[in-house]
Design a protein around this motif. Sequence first.
Motif, PDB file in Angstrom:
ATOM      1  N   LEU A 174       0.829  -1.209   0.000  1.00  0.00           N
ATOM      2  CA  LEU A 174       0.000   0.000   0.000  1.00  0.00           C
ATOM      3  C   LEU A 174       0.860   1.254   0.000  1.00  0.00           C
ATOM      4  O   LEU A 174       0.612   2.193  -0.772  1.00  0.00           O
ATOM      5  N   PHE A 175       1.897   1.270   0.838  1.00  0.00           N
ATOM      6  CA  PHE A 175       2.795   2.430   0.891  1.00  0.00           C
ATOM      7  C   PHE A 175       3.532   2.599  -0.434  1.00  0.00           C
ATOM      8  O   PHE A 175       3.769   3.722  -0.891  1.00  0.00           O
ATOM      9  N   ALA A 176       3.897   1.475  -1.071  1.00  0.00           N
ATOM     10  CA  ALA A 176       4.593   1.544  -2.360  1.00  0.00           C
ATOM     11  C   ALA A 176       3.685   2.151  -3.431  1.00  0.00           C
ATOM     12  O   ALA A 176       4.118   2.993  -4.237  1.00  0.00           O
ATOM     13  N   GLN A 177       2.416   1.741  -3.434  1.00  0.00           N
ATOM     14  CA  GLN A 177       1.471   2.288  -4.422  1.00  0.00           C
ATOM     15  C   GLN A 177       1.192   3.768  -4.144  1.00  0.00           C
ATOM     16  O   GLN A 177       1.060   4.571  -5.068  1.00  0.00           O
ATOM     17  N   ASN A 181       1.966   7.268  -6.498  1.00  0.00           N
ATOM     18  CA  ASN A 181       0.859   8.136  -6.920  1.00  0.00           C
ATOM     19  C   ASN A 181       0.770   9.436  -6.123  1.00  0.00           C
ATOM     20  O   ASN A 181      -0.278  10.086  -6.105  1.00  0.00           O
ATOM     21  N   LEU A 182       1.867   9.838  -5.504  1.00  0.00           N
ATOM     22  CA  LEU A 182       1.864  11.055  -4.702  1.00  0.00           C
ATOM     23  C   LEU A 182       1.558  12.303  -5.526  1.00  0.00           C
ATOM     24  O   LEU A 182       1.069  13.309  -4.991  1.00  0.00           O
ATOM     25  N   ASP A 183       1.823  12.226  -6.837  1.00  0.00           N
ATOM     26  CA  ASP A 183       1.570  13.383  -7.689  1.00  0.00           C
ATOM     27  C   ASP A 183       0.108  13.482  -8.122  1.00  0.00           C
ATOM     28  O   ASP A 183      -0.296  14.444  -8.768  1.00  0.00           O
ATOM     29  N   LYS A 184      -0.688  12.490  -7.754  1.00  0.00           N
ATOM     30  CA  LYS A 184      -2.094  12.474  -8.152  1.00  0.00           C
ATOM     31  C   LYS A 184      -2.972  12.993  -7.023  1.00  0.00           C
ATOM     32  O   LYS A 184      -2.612  12.962  -5.841  1.00  0.00           O
ATOM     33  N   VAL A 232       9.530   3.491   9.621  1.00  0.00           N
ATOM     34  CA  VAL A 232       8.477   2.772  10.346  1.00  0.00           C
ATOM     35  C   VAL A 232       7.105   3.151   9.795  1.00  0.00           C
ATOM     36  O   VAL A 232       6.250   2.298   9.568  1.00  0.00           O
ATOM     37  N   MET A 233       6.887   4.438   9.600  1.00  0.00           N
ATOM     38  CA  MET A 233       5.614   4.931   9.058  1.00  0.00           C
ATOM     39  C   MET A 233       5.918   6.099   8.130  1.00  0.00           C
ATOM     40  O   MET A 233       6.053   7.238   8.576  1.00  0.00           O
ATOM     41  N   PRO A 234       6.068   5.825   6.826  1.00  0.00           N
ATOM     42  CA  PRO A 234       6.426   6.881   5.866  1.00  0.00           C
ATOM     43  C   PRO A 234       5.397   8.006   5.852  1.00  0.00           C
ATOM     44  O   PRO A 234       4.235   7.792   5.503  1.00  0.00           O
ATOM     45  N   LYS A 235       5.819   9.183   6.235  1.00  0.00           N
ATOM     46  CA  LYS A 235       4.891  10.291   6.463  1.00  0.00           C
ATOM     47  C   LYS A 235       4.200  10.775   5.193  1.00  0.00           C
ATOM     48  O   LYS A 235       2.988  11.008   5.179  1.00  0.00           O
ATOM     49  N   LYS A 236       4.943  10.974   4.105  1.00  0.00           N
ATOM     50  CA  LYS A 236       4.331  11.485   2.874  1.00  0.00           C
ATOM     51  C   LYS A 236       3.227  10.549   2.389  1.00  0.00           C
ATOM     52  O   LYS A 236       2.131  10.998   2.029  1.00  0.00           O
ATOM     53  N   GLN A 237       3.538   9.265   2.371  1.00  0.00           N
ATOM     54  CA  GLN A 237       2.550   8.289   1.907  1.00  0.00           C
ATOM     55  C   GLN A 237       1.348   8.230   2.850  1.00  0.00           C
ATOM     56  O   GLN A 237       0.195   8.159   2.401  1.00  0.00           O
ATOM     57  N   THR A 238       1.621   8.251   4.173  1.00  0.00           N
ATOM     58  CA  THR A 238       0.524   8.166   5.140  1.00  0.00           C
ATOM     59  C   THR A 238      -0.375   9.392   5.063  1.00  0.00           C
ATOM     60  O   THR A 238      -1.609   9.287   5.119  1.00  0.00           O
ATOM     61  N   ASP A 239       0.236  10.572   4.932  1.00  0.00           N
ATOM     62  CA  ASP A 239      -0.559  11.803   4.813  1.00  0.00           C
ATOM     63  C   ASP A 239      -1.443  11.762   3.560  1.00  0.00           C
ATOM     64  O   ASP A 239      -2.617  12.160   3.587  1.00  0.00           O
ATOM     65  N   TRP A 240      -0.878  11.277   2.461  1.00  0.00           N
ATOM     66  CA  TRP A 240      -1.638  11.182   1.202  1.00  0.00           C
ATOM     67  C   TRP A 240      -2.786  10.193   1.360  1.00  0.00           C
ATOM     68  O   TRP A 240      -3.915  10.450   0.920  1.00  0.00           O
ATOM     69  N   LEU A 241      -2.518   9.066   2.010  1.00  0.00           N
ATOM     70  CA  LEU A 241      -3.556   8.049   2.232  1.00  0.00           C
ATOM     71  C   LEU A 241      -4.642   8.562   3.181  1.00  0.00           C
ATOM     72  O   LEU A 241      -5.820   8.226   3.016  1.00  0.00           O
ATOM     73  N   ASP A 242      -4.245   9.361   4.160  1.00  0.00           N
ATOM     74  CA  ASP A 242      -5.231   9.970   5.063  1.00  0.00           C
ATOM     75  C   ASP A 242      -6.204  10.832   4.269  1.00  0.00           C
ATOM     76  O   ASP A 242      -7.422  10.790   4.477  1.00  0.00           O
ATOM     77  N   LYS A 243      -5.667  11.644   3.363  1.00  0.00           N
ATOM     78  CA  LYS A 243      -6.506  12.513   2.537  1.00  0.00           C
ATOM     79  C   LYS A 243      -7.392  11.677   1.610  1.00  0.00           C
ATOM     80  O   LYS A 243      -8.562  12.016   1.382  1.00  0.00           O
ATOM     81  N   ALA A 244      -6.808  10.583   1.086  1.00  0.00           N
ATOM     82  CA  ALA A 244      -7.589   9.707   0.199  1.00  0.00           C
ATOM     83  C   ALA A 244      -8.737   9.065   0.964  1.00  0.00           C
ATOM     84  O   ALA A 244      -9.848   8.926   0.426  1.00  0.00           O
ATOM     85  N   ALA A 245      -8.482   8.656   2.219  1.00  0.00           N
ATOM     86  CA  ALA A 245      -9.541   8.045   3.029  1.00  0.00           C
ATOM     87  C   ALA A 245     -10.641   9.058   3.345  1.00  0.00           C
ATOM     88  O   ALA A 245     -11.841   8.726   3.331  1.00  0.00           O
TER      89      ALA A 245
END
Length: 250
Positions: A174-177, A181-184, A232-245
């Motif tokens: 999930l973090f890899a995906q 897609n951080l630019d989307k 442990v918890m990649p911040k950029k990816q987690t922040d993006w996923l938070d917004k997506a959720a």
Amino acid sequence: MKWYVKEFSALTKVSVPTLHHYDAIGLLKPSVRLPNGYRLYSEGDLLKLEQIVALKFFGFSLEKIKVLVGNDEEALSHLKFQINFLDEQIKQLHQARQIAQVIVTEIDTRKTINWDQVASLIKVYQMTKDLRNSWAGKVYTEKELQQFAQVDQQVKQHYTEEARTAFKTLWDDLFAQAEANLDKDPASAIGKKLGMQYTLLFKQLKEVYQDYPELWQSICTAYEQGKIPNEVMPKKQTDWLDKAAKALKK
């Protein structure tokens, strides 16, 4: 004042063999030599022995004491380090006592020992120690570190290694995906898809800590304050996923 070795031993309560050993290794040699070859200890030697006894009391080796005696600045630095070491020993002894108390209580009540429980307690103790020496030791309290270890033991008891590995793999994928897609826009189709996966995995993760709500809150706070390492918890990816959720709820 000057003393022969037996007198010096009686005065200081340090045995004659020990004084001879200190002499042999060059740690404390009698500083006064008489014409007949006999050697006596002086008041300066008494002061030096007091330093040796004190440093030995604090747990320093004789080899280290040879370096520290007479060097107060160096001794101060090492004493500060030794305080941290002794604090660690106190924690370890406290944990060992708790485990021993469990064994005693088991024997008193059941006349037998639940060795599986004892083994689990020891594993919690060992993991707490490892966490204390990692980044987590700078972020969480001692109680929270112990709770982390307890959660880890519960997870290992309720889930197979294959299930735990699969769960970790889902997060890694999930973090890899998300990184790809951080630019989307998180509200895009791919964002909503990954946001749904994130929501489901996050719910499962939160359930792991359902018996430790305060620990879960501490984890969330540590994340918000940027105290959790990126590996442990990649911040950029987690922040993006938070917004997506969150986009799913709109």
